[in-house]
Design an enzyme around this catalytic site. Sequence first.
Site, mmCIF file in Angstrom:
data_model
loop_
_atom_site.group_PDB
_atom_site.id
_atom_site.type_symbol
_atom_site.label_atom_id
_atom_site.label_comp_id
_atom_site.label_asym_id
_atom_site.label_seq_id
_atom_site.Cartn_x
_atom_site.Cartn_y
_atom_site.Cartn_z
ATOM 1 C CE LYS A 112 0.062 -2.835 9.201
ATOM 2 N NZ LYS A 112 -0.319 -1.523 8.592
HETATM 3 C C1 LIG Z 1 0.110 -1.101 7.285
HETATM 4 C C2 LIG Z 1 -0.680 -0.048 6.622
HETATM 5 C C3 LIG Z 1 -0.596 0.193 5.226
HETATM 6 C C4 LIG Z 1 0.369 -0.561 4.321
HETATM 7 O O1 LIG Z 1 -0.024 -1.883 4.111
HETATM 8 P P1 LIG Z 1 1.016 -2.975 3.538
HETATM 9 O O2 LIG Z 1 0.330 -4.273 3.664
HETATM 10 O O3 LIG Z 1 2.238 -2.868 4.400
HETATM 11 O O4 LIG Z 1 1.307 -2.601 2.126
HETATM 12 C C5 LIG Z 1 -1.426 1.158 4.676
HETATM 13 N N1 LIG Z 1 -2.270 1.886 5.440
HETATM 14 C C6 LIG Z 1 -2.376 1.700 6.767
HETATM 15 C C7 LIG Z 1 -3.302 2.545 7.547
HETATM 16 C C8 LIG Z 1 -1.584 0.734 7.411
HETATM 17 O O5 LIG Z 1 -1.694 0.555 8.747
#
Ligand SMILES: *Cc1c(COP(=O)(O)O)cnc(C)c1O
Length: 465
Positions: A112
């Site tokens: 993120k």
């Molecule tokens: C948020 C997250 C996801 C999922 O990603 P999306 O964009 O919501 O599909 C997968 N792995 C980790 C470690 C995350 O923090």
Amino acid sequence: MRYVSTRGEAPALSFDDVLLTGLARDGGLYVPEHWPTFTVDEIRSLRGLSYQELAVQVMKPFVAGSLTDEELTELVGRAYATFEHAAVAPLKQLGPDQWVMELFHGPTLAFKDYALQFVGHAFEHVLKKRGSRITIVGATSGDTGSAAIEACRDRDAIDIFILHPKGRTSDVQRRQMTTVQAPNVHNIALEGTFDDCQDAVKALFADTEFRDEMALSAVNSINWARIMAQVVYYFWAGLSLGAPDRGVVFAVPTGNFGNVFAGYVARRMGLPIEKFVVGSNSNDILTRFFETGAMTMEGVVPTLSPSMDIQVSSNFERLLFDAYERDGQAVKNLMAAFRQSGTYTVAEEPMAEMLGLFEGLRLSDEETKAVIAEVRATTGELLDPHSAIAVAAARKTGLPDGVPVVALATAHPAKFPDAVEAATGHRPGLPERLADLFERAEKFDVLPNDVADLRAHIRKTLHVS
Ligand SMILES: *Cc1c(COP(=O)(O)O)cnc(C)c1O
């Protein structure tokens, strides 16, 4: 570039308005009015650029009219200066045509950061230009909160309040949030569950008077700017593995469908992506959808990959909009059915289009642990449970020889040390930048589960009477 809502009714907006708005007024999500495309020669000319240079080229068409090339270059430079690896998003080989892209070299060790670090700087830039400020409010069960806090810390035009359920996040996750001492960061431990935190935030946004007074805003995963910044690493991996002269497949561990949708955008822009493998844990709404054509809500069960423990994938609406040839009314009807009955079914043609590109695969916790152990034994690479789901999904899918598959590693193994230790007997240590996390002082306020108290607390903190 102008942006339109997936439900066809909200007014079209510029990039900077979309950045600050988040959700469209008709309840839809903003998408670009058209997909900008690169020719094969243009894609070839992107080879050999640094991650930052590539980011500017990929994002440029989306911000046209809102940010100049110089402004974009500066924001990108600031955003990725905090990343620890010189490659920003390094690729590692696991086997013939099998790769992982490590998306955990940002400040909070999860993918993120790749979007939020950019979005934090973009918010600040646009707000300063307008002479205004915002108050970001969000609820977190773990990962998103720390990435949002790191993105907004020390920005003059932003205050950020993040609610977490008191005593219900892991120590690492809580400390990543509460040890940030910046004066504009306000952590709240709510005496309740994660759902209580979410309900409280929703109640604040529903109070239009309070929302306008505080200029409330969100940085949740439906914000278009987050998707846009994520498109970059799909190009990064594709170019490294031979695009545009060779196709590539991506395996993506999926929750809200934001990450994998960014890959879809890269494909619309001309990157030769042959397929997306959408990995899920036991919360498999998407896998069931790709198997049956019906999107049906069920209860959430806790798993080893908590960032994918979701009931609904909100960004999926953006894919539906394209599959229905951008018919906002059709999307609106599906979403209304979903809200009313918890289920909707996609018509034959759009379904066929999606199945031509996406495949859903589900992994149990046992399978996830087995993959972590096996990959460590055969390659030395230590995967977190989310990344392991991507690798396992990549291996399960049937592919012709010679097509490289890239699994996205979305979190550093040290963010989920218990699961990794259970799988391998090896407890991953935090990287150096967080090594003293447990010695740092924490700063947070404890509040009862009461919206009136929360409202009063925010007013008091911001010195608004
Ligand atoms: C948020 C997250 C996801 C999922 O990603 P999306 O964009 O919501 O599909 C997968 N792995 C980790 C470690 C995350 O923090």
